[in-house]
Design a protein around this motif. Structure first.
Motif, PDB file in Angstrom:
ATOM      1  N   MET A   1      -0.525 -15.966  -0.608  1.00 49.68           N
ATOM      2  CA  MET A   1      -1.815 -15.928  -1.285  1.00 49.68           C
ATOM      3  C   MET A   1      -2.964 -16.176  -0.317  1.00 49.68           C
ATOM      4  SD  MET A   1      -0.751 -18.025  -4.734  1.00 49.68           S
ATOM      5  CE  MET A   1      -2.428 -18.205  -5.346  1.00 49.68           C
ATOM      6  N   THR A   2      -2.798 -17.086   0.638  1.00 53.20           N
ATOM      7  CA  THR A   2      -3.870 -17.434   1.562  1.00 53.20           C
ATOM      8  C   THR A   2      -3.721 -16.741   2.910  1.00 53.20           C
ATOM      9  OG1 THR A   2      -2.669 -19.332   2.486  1.00 53.20           O
ATOM     10  CG2 THR A   2      -3.999 -19.720   0.514  1.00 53.20           C
ATOM     11  N   GLY A   3      -2.550 -16.223   3.212  1.00 50.93           N
ATOM     12  CA  GLY A   3      -2.311 -15.618   4.505  1.00 50.93           C
ATOM     13  C   GLY A   3      -1.777 -16.591   5.531  1.00 50.93           C
ATOM     14  N   ASP A   4      -1.784 -17.894   5.204  1.00 51.86           N
ATOM     15  CA  ASP A   4      -1.274 -18.907   6.129  1.00 51.86           C
ATOM     16  C   ASP A   4      -0.007 -19.506   5.530  1.00 51.86           C
ATOM     17  OD1 ASP A   4      -0.763 -20.898   7.912  1.00 51.86           O
ATOM     18  OD2 ASP A   4      -2.474 -22.166   7.334  1.00 51.86           O
ATOM     19  N   PRO A   5       1.162 -19.208   6.086  1.00 50.18           N
ATOM     20  CA  PRO A   5       2.409 -19.716   5.499  1.00 50.18           C
ATOM     21  C   PRO A   5       2.705 -21.177   5.838  1.00 50.18           C
ATOM     22  CG  PRO A   5       2.901 -18.435   7.449  1.00 50.18           C
ATOM     23  CD  PRO A   5       1.403 -18.330   7.253  1.00 50.18           C
ATOM     24  N   ALA A   6       1.989 -21.757   6.796  1.00 50.13           N
ATOM     25  CA  ALA A   6       2.352 -23.092   7.289  1.00 50.13           C
ATOM     26  C   ALA A   6       2.426 -24.157   6.189  1.00 50.13           C
ATOM     27  CB  ALA A   6       1.376 -23.521   8.391  1.00 50.13           C
ATOM     28  N   PRO A   7       1.441 -24.226   5.266  1.00 50.32           N
ATOM     29  CA  PRO A   7       1.519 -25.294   4.253  1.00 50.32           C
ATOM     30  C   PRO A   7       2.737 -25.197   3.336  1.00 50.32           C
ATOM     31  CG  PRO A   7      -0.710 -24.411   4.390  1.00 50.32           C
ATOM     32  CD  PRO A   7       0.173 -23.483   5.177  1.00 50.32           C
TER      33      PRO A   7
ATOM     34  N   GLU B   1       8.283  -5.698 -14.675  1.00 47.67           N
ATOM     35  CA  GLU B   1       7.476  -6.895 -14.954  1.00 47.67           C
ATOM     36  C   GLU B   1       7.159  -7.634 -13.660  1.00 47.67           C
ATOM     37  OE1 GLU B   1       7.544 -11.094 -17.485  1.00 47.67           O
ATOM     38  OE2 GLU B   1       9.188  -9.655 -17.739  1.00 47.67           O
ATOM     39  N   ALA B   2       8.149  -7.750 -12.784  1.00 48.00           N
ATOM     40  CA  ALA B   2       7.926  -8.436 -11.507  1.00 48.00           C
ATOM     41  C   ALA B   2       6.875  -7.706 -10.679  1.00 48.00           C
ATOM     42  CB  ALA B   2       9.236  -8.543 -10.731  1.00 48.00           C
ATOM     43  N   CYS B   3       6.962  -6.390 -10.614  1.00 47.97           N
ATOM     44  CA  CYS B   3       5.994  -5.616  -9.841  1.00 47.97           C
ATOM     45  C   CYS B   3       4.598  -5.697 -10.455  1.00 47.97           C
ATOM     46  CB  CYS B   3       6.444  -4.161  -9.743  1.00 47.97           C
ATOM     47  SG  CYS B   3       7.902  -3.908  -8.703  1.00 47.97           S
ATOM     48  N   ALA B   4       4.525  -5.694 -11.785  1.00 48.91           N
ATOM     49  CA  ALA B   4       3.229  -5.816 -12.448  1.00 48.91           C
ATOM     50  C   ALA B   4       2.599  -7.184 -12.169  1.00 48.91           C
ATOM     51  CB  ALA B   4       3.386  -5.602 -13.953  1.00 48.91           C
TER      52      ALA B   4
ATOM     53  N   LEU C   1      -1.223 -10.724  -9.205  1.00 48.77           N
ATOM     54  CA  LEU C   1      -1.305 -11.995  -8.484  1.00 48.77           C
ATOM     55  C   LEU C   1      -1.584 -11.834  -6.995  1.00 48.77           C
ATOM     56  CD1 LEU C   1       1.760 -13.774 -10.131  1.00 48.77           C
ATOM     57  CD2 LEU C   1      -0.648 -14.384 -10.447  1.00 48.77           C
ATOM     58  N   ALA C   2      -1.130 -10.758  -6.405  1.00 42.91           N
ATOM     59  CA  ALA C   2      -1.223 -10.630  -4.947  1.00 42.91           C
ATOM     60  C   ALA C   2      -1.651  -9.230  -4.528  1.00 42.91           C
ATOM     61  CB  ALA C   2       0.116 -10.980  -4.313  1.00 42.91           C
ATOM     62  N   PRO C   3      -2.762  -8.719  -5.080  1.00 38.17           N
ATOM     63  CA  PRO C   3      -3.164  -7.353  -4.716  1.00 38.17           C
ATOM     64  C   PRO C   3      -3.539  -7.209  -3.247  1.00 38.17           C
ATOM     65  CG  PRO C   3      -4.899  -8.440  -5.950  1.00 38.17           C
ATOM     66  CD  PRO C   3      -3.696  -9.348  -6.023  1.00 38.17           C
ATOM     67  N   ASP C   4      -4.091  -8.259  -2.655  1.00 34.12           N
ATOM     68  CA  ASP C   4      -4.532  -8.197  -1.258  1.00 34.12           C
ATOM     69  C   ASP C   4      -3.789  -9.194  -0.377  1.00 34.12           C
ATOM     70  OD1 ASP C   4      -6.561  -6.290  -1.910  1.00 34.12           O
ATOM     71  OD2 ASP C   4      -7.741  -7.942  -2.749  1.00 34.12           O
TER      72      ASP C   4
ATOM     73  N   TYR D   1       1.349 -10.878   2.345  1.00 33.49           N
ATOM     74  CA  TYR D   1       2.794 -10.926   2.149  1.00 33.49           C
ATOM     75  C   TYR D   1       3.219 -10.218   0.865  1.00 33.49           C
ATOM     76  CZ  TYR D   1       2.445 -14.325   5.868  1.00 33.49           C
ATOM     77  OH  TYR D   1       2.170 -14.921   7.065  1.00 33.49           O
ATOM     78  N   GLY D   2       2.244  -9.586   0.193  1.00 37.67           N
ATOM     79  CA  GLY D   2       2.566  -8.890  -1.050  1.00 37.67           C
ATOM     80  C   GLY D   2       3.597  -7.798  -0.870  1.00 37.67           C
ATOM     81  N   SER D   3       3.484  -7.042   0.226  1.00 35.79           N
ATOM     82  CA  SER D   3       4.436  -5.951   0.460  1.00 35.79           C
ATOM     83  C   SER D   3       5.837  -6.494   0.701  1.00 35.79           C
ATOM     84  CB  SER D   3       3.981  -5.104   1.649  1.00 35.79           C
ATOM     85  OG  SER D   3       3.875  -5.896   2.818  1.00 35.79           O
ATOM     86  N   ALA D   4       5.925  -7.653   1.355  1.00 40.40           N
ATOM     87  CA  ALA D   4       7.245  -8.255   1.589  1.00 40.40           C
ATOM     88  C   ALA D   4       7.862  -8.718   0.277  1.00 40.40           C
ATOM     89  CB  ALA D   4       7.118  -9.429   2.558  1.00 40.40           C
ATOM     90  N   LEU D   5       7.047  -9.285  -0.606  1.00 37.66           N
ATOM     91  CA  LEU D   5       7.555  -9.709  -1.912  1.00 37.66           C
ATOM     92  C   LEU D   5       7.998  -8.505  -2.738  1.00 37.66           C
ATOM     93  CD1 LEU D   5       4.911 -12.446  -2.784  1.00 37.66           C
ATOM     94  CD2 LEU D   5       7.319 -12.824  -2.241  1.00 37.66           C
ATOM     95  N   ARG D   6       7.213  -7.432  -2.672  1.00 39.22           N
ATOM     96  CA  ARG D   6       7.582  -6.228  -3.412  1.00 39.22           C
ATOM     97  C   ARG D   6       8.878  -5.625  -2.850  1.00 39.22           C
ATOM     98  NH1 ARG D   6       4.291  -3.826  -6.713  1.00 39.22           N
ATOM     99  NH2 ARG D   6       2.501  -4.836  -5.722  1.00 39.22           N
TER     100      ARG D   6
END
Length: 272
Positions: free
Chosen positions: A1-7, A237-240, A245-248, A251-256
């Motif tokens: 969501m934020t682009g920073d996976p560290a947290p 449903e997952a893709c929708a 939730l993550a249009p931009d 990591y959205g493409s990786a989740l998809r």
């Protein structure tokens, strides 16, 4: 969501540790008679699994750099996921396929695998949204990520079933595991067809021929069509949810891609 996976690393660590423990318990629950697991004695493996799945993840979450009430929420979410997954695993072990319903098995999958992915997604979303998660819209957003994780976990369980049935060792039929597809088949049958399937199932633990006959019934086109329709609906449903939730999200493409990987055996859908 934020682009920073560290947290989210502590959440990822808790998720990975839980699965390492769960795999150990699952190997033993599936009556693996080998005296050793992962190169050590079964007793040592169980002791290590308990630590990996319980104390170490809680320590990781308790050390997250966040306000105390957030850490408390993370620990609570982890424990809730643990309890739900244990409930699902018990259902998997205790339910007899000939006495189950498809909905009962779907409930098992929701807990057994869905609860852990849901826990990880919801905890990560809680960290990413910060104080915004305390608002109504933030709460809804975290709940939506929870649902996405739940679906992803369920799809992973269906894919695991598929791998074992199609190209794997056939352990589910040998163990008479109440998989959704098996229970769906029995639910579809009646009369002589049902009696024949039950006879194959009774002999499945010791007869490769009867396992193959049952496998053929489970993969008949008329059985697979409604089964695939249910799974395709979950995939859509997952893709929708990701669209919303993550249009931009970077990591959205990786989740998809993960959703598609878990449903590679299904007919192509509109999101593919």
């Amino acid at each position: 969501m934020t682009g920073d996976p560290a947290p989210a690393v502590p959440v990822a660590a808790a998720h990975a540790l839980w699965w390492r423990a769960a795999n150990t318990f699952d190997d033993i629950a599936d009556r693996d008679a080998a005296p050793h697991l992962y190169g050590i004695s079964r007793g040592a493996a169980l002791t290590a699994a308990l630590e990996c799945g319980y104390a170490l993840p809680l320590r990781a979450l308790a050390a997250v750099d966040a306000p105390e009430h957030v850490r408390d929420e993370l620990v609570g979410a982890y424990l809730h996921g643990w309890t739900a997954a244990s409930n699902g695993q018990l259902g998997d072990l205790l339910i007899e396929p000939e006495r189950a319903t498809p909905q009962a098995i779907l409930d098992v999958y929701r807990d057994k695998s869905g609860a852990i992915y849901a826990m990880a997604c919801a905890m990560a979303a809680r960290l990413a949204t910060g104080t915004a998660s305390l608002t109504d819209s933030g709460t809804e957003r975290v709940a939506a990520w929870h649902r996405f994780g739940q679906i992803l976990g369920m799809l992973a369980q269906f894919r695991n079933d598929e791998d074992d049935l199609r190209d794997g060792p056939g352990e589910d039929l040998r163990n008479r595991t109440p998989t959704y597809l098996l229970v769906h088949l029995l639910d579809c049958l009646s009369g002589q067809g049902l009696q024949q399937a039950l006879a194959f199932l009774r002999k499945a633990p010791s007869s490769a021929i009867d396992r193959e006959r049952l496998r053929a019934m489970m993969t008949a086109p008329e059985v697979l069509r409604p089964y695939h329709a249910r799974l395709s609906a979950l995939r859509e449903e997952a893709c929708a949810l990701l669209d919303d939730l993550a249009p931009d999200c970077p990591y959205g493409s990786a989740l998809r891609a993960r959703v598609q990987a878990e449903t590679h055996f299904l007919p192509a859908g509109k999101h593919v």
